[in-house]
Design a protein around this motif. Structure first.
Motif, PDB file in Angstrom:
ATOM      1  N   LEU A   9       8.007 -19.514  21.525  1.00  0.00           N
ATOM      2  CA  LEU A   9       9.182 -19.075  22.298  1.00  0.00           C
ATOM      3  C   LEU A   9      10.290 -18.724  21.313  1.00  0.00           C
ATOM      4  O   LEU A   9      10.258 -19.172  20.159  1.00  0.00           O
ATOM      5  N   ILE A  42       9.805 -10.406  32.357  1.00  0.00           N
ATOM      6  CA  ILE A  42       9.973 -11.474  31.357  1.00  0.00           C
ATOM      7  C   ILE A  42      10.800 -10.915  30.205  1.00  0.00           C
ATOM      8  O   ILE A  42      10.343 -10.039  29.464  1.00  0.00           O
ATOM      9  N   GLY A  43      12.039 -11.400  30.077  1.00  0.00           N
ATOM     10  CA  GLY A  43      12.958 -10.914  29.036  1.00  0.00           C
ATOM     11  C   GLY A  43      14.122 -10.175  29.656  1.00  0.00           C
ATOM     12  O   GLY A  43      13.931  -9.239  30.434  1.00  0.00           O
ATOM     13  N   ALA A  44      15.344 -10.614  29.320  1.00  0.00           N
ATOM     14  CA  ALA A  44      16.550  -9.994  29.918  1.00  0.00           C
ATOM     15  C   ALA A  44      17.403  -9.306  28.858  1.00  0.00           C
ATOM     16  O   ALA A  44      18.616  -9.429  28.832  1.00  0.00           O
ATOM     17  N   GLY A  45      16.736  -8.562  27.963  1.00  0.00           N
ATOM     18  CA  GLY A  45      17.465  -7.748  26.996  1.00  0.00           C
ATOM     19  C   GLY A  45      17.619  -6.328  27.540  1.00  0.00           C
ATOM     20  O   GLY A  45      17.583  -6.107  28.762  1.00  0.00           O
ATOM     21  N   LEU A  67      13.305 -13.305  34.121  1.00  0.00           N
ATOM     22  CA  LEU A  67      13.352 -14.607  33.440  1.00  0.00           C
ATOM     23  C   LEU A  67      13.771 -14.400  31.997  1.00  0.00           C
ATOM     24  O   LEU A  67      13.253 -13.488  31.339  1.00  0.00           O
ATOM     25  N   ASP A  68      14.670 -15.211  31.505  1.00  0.00           N
ATOM     26  CA  ASP A  68      14.914 -15.185  30.053  1.00  0.00           C
ATOM     27  C   ASP A  68      14.842 -16.596  29.484  1.00  0.00           C
ATOM     28  O   ASP A  68      15.301 -17.556  30.108  1.00  0.00           O
ATOM     29  N   ALA A  76      18.386 -10.773  20.800  1.00  0.00           N
ATOM     30  CA  ALA A  76      18.778  -9.636  19.948  1.00  0.00           C
ATOM     31  C   ALA A  76      19.814  -8.749  20.635  1.00  0.00           C
ATOM     32  O   ALA A  76      20.594  -8.070  19.970  1.00  0.00           O
ATOM     33  N   ALA A 219       9.111 -18.056  30.059  1.00  0.00           N
ATOM     34  CA  ALA A 219       7.775 -17.942  30.660  1.00  0.00           C
ATOM     35  C   ALA A 219       6.806 -18.550  29.664  1.00  0.00           C
ATOM     36  O   ALA A 219       6.639 -18.036  28.553  1.00  0.00           O
ATOM     37  N   ALA A 246       8.986  -7.770  28.868  1.00  0.00           N
ATOM     38  CA  ALA A 246      10.088  -7.123  28.138  1.00  0.00           C
ATOM     39  C   ALA A 246      10.618  -8.101  27.101  1.00  0.00           C
ATOM     40  O   ALA A 246      11.819  -8.263  26.932  1.00  0.00           O
ATOM     41  N   TRP A 358      24.493 -14.621  11.372  1.00  0.00           N
ATOM     42  CA  TRP A 358      23.334 -14.850  12.245  1.00  0.00           C
ATOM     43  C   TRP A 358      22.133 -14.003  11.829  1.00  0.00           C
ATOM     44  O   TRP A 358      22.261 -13.060  11.039  1.00  0.00           O
ATOM     45  N   HIS A 361      16.178 -10.833  15.876  1.00  0.00           N
ATOM     46  CA  HIS A 361      14.757 -10.478  15.818  1.00  0.00           C
ATOM     47  C   HIS A 361      14.548  -9.044  16.291  1.00  0.00           C
ATOM     48  O   HIS A 361      15.086  -8.648  17.311  1.00  0.00           O
ATOM     49  N   ALA A 391      18.728   2.109  22.708  1.00  0.00           N
ATOM     50  CA  ALA A 391      18.260   3.295  23.441  1.00  0.00           C
ATOM     51  C   ALA A 391      16.781   3.170  23.811  1.00  0.00           C
ATOM     52  O   ALA A 391      16.395   3.359  24.959  1.00  0.00           O
TER      53      ALA A 391
HETATM   54  C1  LIG Z   1      21.326  -7.509  13.298  1.00  0.00           C
HETATM   55  C2  LIG Z   1      20.700  -6.454  14.165  1.00  0.00           C
HETATM   56  C3  LIG Z   1      21.290  -5.203  14.270  1.00  0.00           C
HETATM   57  C4  LIG Z   1      20.735  -4.245  15.114  1.00  0.00           C
HETATM   58  N1  LIG Z   1      21.414  -3.080  15.324  1.00  0.00           N
HETATM   59  C5  LIG Z   1      20.962  -2.197  16.230  1.00  0.00           C
HETATM   60  C6  LIG Z   1      21.712  -1.035  16.548  1.00  0.00           C
HETATM   61  O1  LIG Z   1      22.823  -0.832  16.064  1.00  0.00           O
HETATM   62  N2  LIG Z   1      21.187  -0.158  17.454  1.00  0.00           N
HETATM   63  C7  LIG Z   1      19.968  -0.388  18.057  1.00  0.00           C
HETATM   64  O2  LIG Z   1      19.533   0.447  18.858  1.00  0.00           O
HETATM   65  N3  LIG Z   1      19.256  -1.500  17.802  1.00  0.00           N
HETATM   66  C8  LIG Z   1      19.721  -2.398  16.916  1.00  0.00           C
HETATM   67  N4  LIG Z   1      19.021  -3.552  16.678  1.00  0.00           N
HETATM   68  C9  LIG Z   1      17.746  -3.749  17.385  1.00  0.00           C
HETATM   69  C10 LIG Z   1      17.980  -4.158  18.833  1.00  0.00           C
HETATM   70  O3  LIG Z   1      18.798  -5.285  18.928  1.00  0.00           O
HETATM   71  C11 LIG Z   1      16.644  -4.478  19.473  1.00  0.00           C
HETATM   72  O4  LIG Z   1      15.763  -3.417  19.232  1.00  0.00           O
HETATM   73  C12 LIG Z   1      16.825  -4.672  20.986  1.00  0.00           C
HETATM   74  O5  LIG Z   1      17.586  -5.824  21.242  1.00  0.00           O
HETATM   75  C13 LIG Z   1      15.470  -4.749  21.649  1.00  0.00           C
HETATM   76  O6  LIG Z   1      15.684  -4.903  23.039  1.00  0.00           O
HETATM   77  P1  LIG Z   1      14.593  -5.619  23.927  1.00  0.00           P
HETATM   78  O7  LIG Z   1      15.163  -5.773  25.268  1.00  0.00           O
HETATM   79  O8  LIG Z   1      13.305  -4.920  23.754  1.00  0.00           O
HETATM   80  O9  LIG Z   1      14.376  -7.037  23.222  1.00  0.00           O
HETATM   81  P2  LIG Z   1      15.372  -8.245  23.045  1.00  0.00           P
HETATM   82  O10 LIG Z   1      16.766  -7.807  22.996  1.00  0.00           O
HETATM   83  O11 LIG Z   1      14.817  -9.026  21.892  1.00  0.00           O
HETATM   84  O12 LIG Z   1      15.165  -9.052  24.400  1.00  0.00           O
HETATM   85  C14 LIG Z   1      13.974  -9.751  24.660  1.00  0.00           C
HETATM   86  C15 LIG Z   1      14.329 -10.960  25.474  1.00  0.00           C
HETATM   87  O13 LIG Z   1      13.121 -11.615  25.798  1.00  0.00           O
HETATM   88  C16 LIG Z   1      13.371 -12.996  25.850  1.00  0.00           C
HETATM   89  N5  LIG Z   1      12.093 -13.693  25.719  1.00  0.00           N
HETATM   90  C17 LIG Z   1      11.219 -13.728  24.700  1.00  0.00           C
HETATM   91  N6  LIG Z   1      10.152 -14.472  25.020  1.00  0.00           N
HETATM   92  C18 LIG Z   1      10.342 -14.901  26.278  1.00  0.00           C
HETATM   93  C19 LIG Z   1       9.582 -15.709  27.172  1.00  0.00           C
HETATM   94  N7  LIG Z   1       8.383 -16.198  26.848  1.00  0.00           N
HETATM   95  N8  LIG Z   1      10.096 -15.945  28.411  1.00  0.00           N
HETATM   96  C20 LIG Z   1      11.294 -15.450  28.784  1.00  0.00           C
HETATM   97  N9  LIG Z   1      12.043 -14.692  27.973  1.00  0.00           N
HETATM   98  C21 LIG Z   1      11.567 -14.413  26.739  1.00  0.00           C
HETATM   99  C22 LIG Z   1      14.326 -13.243  24.695  1.00  0.00           C
HETATM  100  O14 LIG Z   1      15.085 -14.420  24.900  1.00  0.00           O
HETATM  101  C23 LIG Z   1      15.184 -11.975  24.742  1.00  0.00           C
HETATM  102  O15 LIG Z   1      16.390 -12.165  25.432  1.00  0.00           O
HETATM  103  C24 LIG Z   1      19.543  -4.522  15.821  1.00  0.00           C
HETATM  104  C25 LIG Z   1      18.937  -5.776  15.718  1.00  0.00           C
HETATM  105  C26 LIG Z   1      19.512  -6.729  14.912  1.00  0.00           C
HETATM  106  C27 LIG Z   1      18.858  -8.078  14.840  1.00  0.00           C
END
Ligand SMILES: Cc1cc2nc3c(=O)[nH]c(=O)nc-3n(C[C@H](O)[C@H](O)[C@H](O)COP(=O)(O)OP(=O)(O)OC[C@H]3O[C@@H](n4cnc5c(N)ncnc54)[C@H](O)[C@@H]3O)c2cc1C
Length: 448
Positions: A9, A42-45, A67-68, A76, A219, A246, A358, A361, A391
């Motif tokens: 996790l 699954i995942g609230a990004g 769910l997050d 991230a 999850a 997600a 910080w 990921h 994006a």
């Molecule tokens: C320092 C840094 C700078 C960045 N700068 C940029 C930028 O300027 N522009 C850009 O486009 N991108 C940037 N990125 C990348 C960007 O942050 C990620 O690509 C983006 O957040 C991905 O979105 P996501 O929703 O796919 O994943 P995430 O944002 O990682 O969301 C996934 C979610 O899933 C949840 N999760 C994981 N496992 C489980 C589970 N088993 N059950 C429930 N929940 C779960 C996590 O808690 C998380 O909230 C940067 C990243 C970092 C670290």
């Protein structure tokens, strides 16, 4: 397969500064019962919440649960630099140019769809405009070599018919207050997010439109029960016919695409709030965002009171961590580099402290593809954003939602035509190789 268990996790190191500077959120909604839903995300990004919004647009009557594992914007999505970029931004190329003109046009059109989708969410949900600033960004160059990258990228943009403007050192200093930059390349289409503010606003708007979002609800697994699935969390479970994964790199934690995903951590620091005197010494504009002309250089960003305080954010250093967690010592070590990069650019701000440092990921593939497809009957993935998740995560979220509802469009076609991620060399060789390659590229990027 009939059962998927989360081997790992998310573990966060250091605060999600963008979230911290916005102040406390309301108490989390906890899942402490067994229930049913039409779709579980699954995942609230960026990906998960975009998927939820797309489902509410297409079939508003469906019961959607998100769910997050953590609180909203603690992953991230609250740890990135907030550049929602419309143009090709190929991190593995020397100058961000993409694979070629035709592909780049497609990518630009898709990125602009993501931006339009986010803009409509901002309008519909009344998200603070300061969190979605359509002001463009600058590729900063500190030396001649990087300036040549900018010229080459500008040339590529001219070929695509994309607006851009070269800035000289004086103009760069007038904007940033720093004499570090020799030149810059301004492009107007990037949206500068307060990423945690945007994500919080998206979650709040979705809740108002009936989506249930549970936080601190990892999850831990999902298994098939007859024609449906049951998603388990530590305190409750949800029966559903459709699941959207997600959870970005944690896709691999469920055993999916194992050995094909590069688990990368990026590191950043944010200053304390700049007091009046420091602001006077700094000069420049109250908001700007600079990506380095060399992709392995340092990203800098200045934000203002509307976005959580007058502060400067420094992002540099990357490490591959196949165990899906950065260490406290990584954060401490790279925070020192941030201090050095900051001092180099802003000697007039000597004494200003970095309040937050910080790790965050992200997930890459060797061949730059995402994983947006049906993984198993009724299980869809919206994962792997190759570092451009604001994006691309929006796009994979939209696409996975469309797939889950049996719809096709530009986005599903784009990701659906991508091959599977290439296999990585076995560990520990992949991590040793990738980390050595990144250290070399960072060293070569020098002052950029
Ligand atoms: C320092 C840094 C700078 C960045 N700068 C940029 C930028 O300027 N522009 C850009 O486009 N991108 C940037 N990125 C990348 C960007 O942050 C990620 O690509 C983006 O957040 C991905 O979105 P996501 O929703 O796919 O994943 P995430 O944002 O990682 O969301 C996934 C979610 O899933 C949840 N999760 C994981 N496992 C489980 C589970 N088993 N059950 C429930 N929940 C779960 C996590 O808690 C998380 O909230 C940067 C990243 C970092 C670290």
């Amino acid at each position: 397969m009939n059962a998927y268990k989360a081997a790992r996790l998310p573990i966060h190191r250091g605060p999600a500064a963008w979230n911290a500077i916005l102040g406390a959120q309301d108490a989390p909604c906890l899942l402490d019962e067994d229930r049913t839903a039409d779709v579980v995300i699954i995942g609230a990004g960026f990906a998960g919440l975009s998927a939820a919004r797309r489902i509410t647009q297409l079939e508003p009557a469906l019961r959607v649960v998100v769910l997050d594992a953590s609180r909203i914007a603690e992953g991230a999505s609250g740890r990135n630099s907030g550049f929602m970029i419309d143009l090709p931004h190929e991190l593995t190329s020397d100058d961000y140019a993409g694979a070629g003109t035709a592909t780049d046009r497609d990518v630009i059109a898709l990125n602009r769809q993501a931006i339009a989708f986010a803009r409509s969410a901002v309008e519909d949900y009344g998200i603070d405009r300061n969190f979605f600033d359509e002001c463009g960004k600058i590729n900063g160059a500190a030396g001649e070599h990087a300036h040549r990258h900018n010229l080459s990228y500008a040339n590529h943009l001219a070929g695509l018919g994309e607006a851009h403007e070269m800035l000289d050192g004086k103009q760069m200093q007038a904007i940033t207050g720093s004499s570090h930059y020799l030149a810059g390349l301004y492009t107007p289409g990037t949206v500068m997010l307060q990423p945690a503010g945007y994500i919080r606003g998206l979650a709040a708007g979705l809740r108002k439109s009936g989506v249930a979002i549970f936080e601190n609800a990892p999850a831990t697994g999902f298994e098939r029960t007859g024609n449906a699935w049951r998603v388990t969390t530590p305190r409750g479970s949800i029966g559903t016919e459709r699941i959207v994964l997600a959870n970005n790199g944690h896709l691999e934690s469920f055993g999916i695409e194992r050995g094909r995903l590069m688990q990368i951590f990026l590191y950043a620091s944010m200053t304390e709030e700049l007091v009046v005197d420091a602001l006077a010494r700094l000069g420049g504009n109250p908001r700007w965002g600079i990506t380095p002309s060399d992709p392995m250089g340092t990203t800098m960003r200045r934000i203002d009171a509307g976005q959580g305080g007058n502060r400067i954010v420094t992002r540099t250093c990357a490490a591959m961590r196949p165990g899906l967690a950065a260490s406290e010592s990584d954060v401490a070590r790279f925070a020192k580099v941030h201090e050095r990069k900051f001092a180099q650019r802003f000697p007039q701000l000597a004494g200003v402290r970095q309040q937050f440092s910080w790790a965050g990921h992200l997930c890459l593939t060797l061949n730059g593809v995402s994983v947006m497809r049906e993984i198993d009957g009724g299980v869809f993935s919206a994962c792997v954003q190759n570092g451009l998740g604001t994006a691309r995560g929006t796009l994979t979220g939209i696409g996975a939602a469309e797939l889950a509802l049996g719809k096709q469009g530009d986005i599903t076609r784009h990701f659906g035509s991508q091959p599977r991620p290439n296999r990585l060399p076995p560990q520990p060789f992949a991590a040793i190789g990738a980390n050595a390659w990144m250290r070399y590229k960072e060293w070569r990027a020098a002052d950029e």
